[in-house]
Design a protein around this motif. Structure first.
Motif, PDB file in Angstrom:
ATOM      1  N   TRP A  95       0.835  -1.192   0.000  1.00 30.31           N
ATOM      2  CA  TRP A  95       0.000   0.000   0.000  1.00 30.31           C
ATOM      3  C   TRP A  95       0.875   1.249   0.000  1.00 30.31           C
ATOM      4  O   TRP A  95       0.606   2.203  -0.731  1.00 30.31           O
ATOM      5  N   ALA A  98       2.211   2.089  -3.345  1.00 29.74           N
ATOM      6  CA  ALA A  98       1.250   2.711  -4.260  1.00 29.74           C
ATOM      7  C   ALA A  98       0.853   4.131  -3.838  1.00 29.74           C
ATOM      8  O   ALA A  98       0.350   4.887  -4.665  1.00 29.74           O
ATOM      9  N   HIS A  99       1.085   4.489  -2.574  1.00 31.40           N
ATOM     10  CA  HIS A  99       0.568   5.762  -2.075  1.00 31.40           C
ATOM     11  C   HIS A  99       1.620   6.718  -1.506  1.00 31.40           C
ATOM     12  O   HIS A  99       1.277   7.852  -1.168  1.00 31.40           O
ATOM     13  N   ARG A 101       5.499   8.610  -1.818  1.00 32.90           N
ATOM     14  CA  ARG A 101       6.539   8.944  -2.786  1.00 32.90           C
ATOM     15  C   ARG A 101       7.823   8.153  -2.507  1.00 32.90           C
ATOM     16  O   ARG A 101       8.506   7.743  -3.422  1.00 32.90           O
TER      17      ARG A 101
END
Length: 179
Positions: A95, A98-99, A101
């Motif tokens: 997660w 994907a979220h 930087r």
């Protein structure tokens, strides 16, 4: 804890662990998510359970009720029961990927800011009440380092497994990357 040490309790422990693991295998087999097999492979890697089997054998960790179990039950407890938690940990890592930087930096920060203090507090309590004991020169700071290793080991194993299962041309991931 006496129930778990009994033959019916030990059997129940192993069967429950197998059921949990079976559910994870069914989850990993579902189509459309090629990253699931590498996650499951990393979560079940012998190294994850090895620290919990090897450390008591070396006399480092003592006192936890699971260490008194016969080896097959101990392996069943640690290897099969830790797998769902390691899979959830890897889900959180994915997660972040994907979220965030800089997902590895955030993951490292979480390990230092959350896990390290939690290990110190939990171990201090467990040592004080006699739930856990250390031996063979093992100390609290060793456990903080072991906690960090256990926090990172599934991620490292996942990254290796993910590369091995990488699918060609974006198709379904398969073992060894072969379709």
């Amino acid at each position: 804890m006496e129930f778990v040490r009994s033959p019916p309790g030990g059997l129940a422990l192993v069967l429950a662990g197998l059921a949990a693991y079976g559910a994870l295998v069914a989850w990993a087999r579902r189509p459309g998510r090629g990253e699931r097999w590498p996650m499951l492979a990393a979560a079940t890697a012998l190294a994850v359970a090895g620290a919990n089997v090897l450390a008591p054998a070396l006399g480092w960790w003592r006192g936890h009720w699971s260490y008194a179990l016969p080896p097959p039950l101990r392996v069943g407890f640690w290897a099969l029961w830790i797998t769902p938690w390691a899979t959830l940990l890897l889900g959180g890592y994915r997660w972040l990927g994907a979220h965030a930087r800089r997902p590895r930096a955030v993951y490292a920060l979480l390990g230092l800011v959350v896990l390290a203090p939690f290990t110190v507090i939990a171990d201090a309590w467990a040592l004080r009440v006699g739930y856990l004991s250390f031996g063979g020169g093992y100390a609290l700071w060793h456990d903080v380092l072991a906690g960090q290793a256990c926090f990172w080991l599934p991620v490292l194993l996942y990254e290796v497994a993910r590369r091995r299962w990488r699918s060609p041309a974006g198709g379904r991931a398969t073992r060894g990357g072969r379709a």
